[in-house]
Design a protein around this motif. Sequence first.
Motif, mmCIF file in Angstrom:
data_model
loop_
_atom_site.group_PDB
_atom_site.id
_atom_site.type_symbol
_atom_site.label_atom_id
_atom_site.label_comp_id
_atom_site.label_asym_id
_atom_site.label_seq_id
_atom_site.Cartn_x
_atom_site.Cartn_y
_atom_site.Cartn_z
ATOM 1 N N PRO A 129 0.805 -1.231 0.000
ATOM 2 C CA PRO A 129 0.000 0.000 0.000
ATOM 3 C C PRO A 129 0.835 1.276 0.000
ATOM 4 N N SER A 130 1.937 1.285 0.742
ATOM 5 C CA SER A 130 2.754 2.493 0.800
ATOM 6 C C SER A 130 3.367 2.830 -0.554
ATOM 7 N N ALA A 131 3.744 1.797 -1.314
ATOM 8 C CA ALA A 131 4.322 2.018 -2.632
ATOM 9 C C ALA A 131 3.274 2.553 -3.606
ATOM 10 N N VAL A 132 2.067 1.997 -3.526
ATOM 11 C CA VAL A 132 0.983 2.490 -4.385
ATOM 12 C C VAL A 132 0.663 3.942 -4.039
ATOM 13 N N ALA A 133 0.578 4.234 -2.740
ATOM 14 C CA ALA A 133 0.277 5.597 -2.309
ATOM 15 C C ALA A 133 1.354 6.572 -2.768
ATOM 16 N N GLU A 134 2.604 6.155 -2.712
ATOM 17 C CA GLU A 134 3.691 7.021 -3.168
ATOM 18 C C GLU A 134 3.534 7.359 -4.645
ATOM 19 N N ALA A 135 3.149 6.355 -5.432
ATOM 20 C CA ALA A 135 2.923 6.595 -6.860
ATOM 21 C C ALA A 135 1.743 7.533 -7.076
ATOM 22 N N VAL A 136 0.669 7.327 -6.314
ATOM 23 C CA VAL A 136 -0.503 8.202 -6.423
ATOM 24 C C VAL A 136 -0.141 9.636 -6.046
ATOM 25 N N LEU A 137 0.615 9.799 -4.977
ATOM 26 C CA LEU A 137 1.015 11.142 -4.543
ATOM 27 C C LEU A 137 1.855 11.842 -5.600
#
Length: 242
Positions: free
Chosen positions: A59-67
């Motif tokens: 989840p943290s990696a996906v969120a980083e990409a979204v950000l």
Amino acid sequence: MFQGNQALPPLCCRLRGRAVSSLRINMYGAQHPFPSPSALANYHPVIVEGMGGYDLRAPSAVAEAVLGRLARHWQQWPIDKPPMVVIQGDPPAPRGISAITPFVAEGLRASRALVCLDEHTADYHARDADRDNVGLEFRYSQLTGVVDHHHVDGMQRLAQAVDWQIATKNARRQSQGKPPLKSYFRDFALLQEVTKAACRALCGGVTIAHTAEDIHEFSVTSFYTVGLELGLVDPAEIVAFR
């Protein structure tokens, strides 16, 4: 343009799972133990859409990409209000959208607003929802009032469009030897599209970020095309994952 280090305006109500005893009559006429949806108008709503717990990515990696995508998007389309991440009742989970949105909110230094189905529709939905960092909470029926207030026959057109998509998807599933979509798909597709339409109407804009490049044709997320087709969401407000 809103700068990330600006202080957020005070939230009109902090629920955090606490019961609110007094009923309030909001500007759209319905009685609810929740603030008026107009409380959202001080913020720029950010809605993150994607897979549930079957998303096996970190989840943290996906969120980083979204950000990262949000930052680039807002360089082209600046926002002039502090962001608020609007979530739609997903229960806490270690993977998927429920695990991704807290990271997005943290990265934006933003609170979250929660929209749930009314208890008479799905009594478990609000009960099980994640309320961490939630400053505003609403019910679906409050936001349907917003849609009809701002769009002539808005809810009627939305419901008809969702029903048409369900019929189309079920016909395709039948041709593939698959059973029809579960009945709850209609409730959650409407929740998704009503939330976006109402947020946009109240706040003067919305940002919708997807957590995956490929959106499964039979997912709730796939109903995002309804709001686009009805003109309730602008294509420029959608941030693709890639």
